[in-house]
Design a protein around this motif. Structure first.
Motif, mmCIF file in Angstrom:
data_model
loop_
_atom_site.group_PDB
_atom_site.id
_atom_site.type_symbol
_atom_site.label_atom_id
_atom_site.label_comp_id
_atom_site.label_asym_id
_atom_site.label_seq_id
_atom_site.Cartn_x
_atom_site.Cartn_y
_atom_site.Cartn_z
ATOM 1 N N ASN A 1 38.514 -50.380 -14.432
ATOM 2 C CA ASN A 1 38.833 -51.780 -14.151
ATOM 3 C C ASN A 1 39.951 -51.920 -13.131
ATOM 4 O OD1 ASN A 1 36.886 -52.746 -15.901
ATOM 5 N ND2 ASN A 1 38.276 -52.852 -17.632
ATOM 6 N N LYS A 2 41.007 -51.125 -13.278
ATOM 7 C CA LYS A 2 42.136 -51.234 -12.357
ATOM 8 C C LYS A 2 41.776 -50.780 -10.951
ATOM 9 C CE LYS A 2 46.346 -51.442 -13.155
ATOM 10 N NZ LYS A 2 47.761 -51.360 -13.471
ATOM 11 N N LEU A 3 40.900 -49.801 -10.846
ATOM 12 C CA LEU A 3 40.511 -49.309 -9.527
ATOM 13 C C LEU A 3 39.331 -50.086 -8.957
ATOM 14 C CD1 LEU A 3 40.808 -45.436 -9.953
ATOM 15 C CD2 LEU A 3 42.509 -47.050 -9.109
ATOM 16 N N MET B 1 36.196 -49.865 -9.597
ATOM 17 C CA MET B 1 35.265 -48.842 -9.139
ATOM 18 C C MET B 1 33.827 -49.344 -9.160
ATOM 19 S SD MET B 1 36.899 -45.489 -10.934
ATOM 20 C CE MET B 1 35.606 -44.437 -10.373
ATOM 21 N N ALA B 2 33.194 -49.308 -7.996
ATOM 22 C CA ALA B 2 31.800 -49.714 -7.887
ATOM 23 C C ALA B 2 30.898 -48.742 -8.624
ATOM 24 C CB ALA B 2 31.398 -49.802 -6.415
ATOM 25 N N SER B 3 31.274 -47.474 -8.625
ATOM 26 C CA SER B 3 30.458 -46.454 -9.285
ATOM 27 C C SER B 3 30.956 -46.173 -10.695
ATOM 28 C CB SER B 3 30.470 -45.166 -8.461
ATOM 29 O OG SER B 3 31.794 -44.681 -8.382
ATOM 30 N N GLY B 4 31.598 -47.158 -11.297
ATOM 31 C CA GLY B 4 32.156 -46.991 -12.626
ATOM 32 C C GLY B 4 31.147 -46.621 -13.682
ATOM 33 N N PHE C 1 38.959 -45.912 -23.970
ATOM 34 C CA PHE C 1 39.902 -46.950 -23.545
ATOM 35 C C PHE C 1 40.521 -46.618 -22.192
ATOM 36 C CE2 PHE C 1 44.314 -48.382 -23.272
ATOM 37 C CZ PHE C 1 44.126 -49.753 -23.350
ATOM 38 N N MET C 2 40.980 -45.380 -22.029
ATOM 39 C CA MET C 2 41.626 -44.989 -20.765
ATOM 40 C C MET C 2 40.644 -45.038 -19.604
ATOM 41 S SD MET C 2 44.442 -42.076 -21.786
ATOM 42 C CE MET C 2 43.336 -40.955 -22.620
ATOM 43 N N ILE C 3 39.422 -44.545 -19.809
ATOM 44 C CA ILE C 3 38.423 -44.565 -18.737
ATOM 45 C C ILE C 3 38.104 -46.005 -18.347
ATOM 46 C CG2 ILE C 3 35.998 -44.042 -18.178
ATOM 47 C CD1 ILE C 3 37.869 -41.605 -18.071
#
Length: 75
Positions: free
Chosen positions: A21-23, A25-28, A14-16
């Motif tokens: 999502n908030k950042l 991140m393209a490389s998520g 959940f935290m990751i």
């Protein structure tokens, strides 16, 4: 509201996901919850709390957060 006091793999996931999502991140995809050990749960929760508390991030803040997450990942 989710209870994040218990160090579970579900809470890590959940935290990751929230951080990615908030950042925006393209490389998520490279950051999987399974890469994070429950031994570093408190450190991950600290990063999560910082990210969850803000709406916008500077480029340097994103870089610092991503760097910290890299430190927390299992090698």
């Amino acid at each position: 509201m989710r209870n994040l006091t218990e160090p579970t793999q579900d809470n890590v996931a959940f935290m990751i996901d929230t951080i990615k999502n908030k950042l925006r991140m393209a490389s998520g995809a490279a950051m999987q919850a399974s890469n994070f050990s429950l031994e570093k749960y408190e450190d991950l929760k600290d990063v999560y709390d910082i990210v969850a508390s803000k709406d916008k991030f500077s480029i340097s803040e994103v870089e610092a957060i991503v760097s910290e997450l890299g430190q927390l990942r299992e090698k």
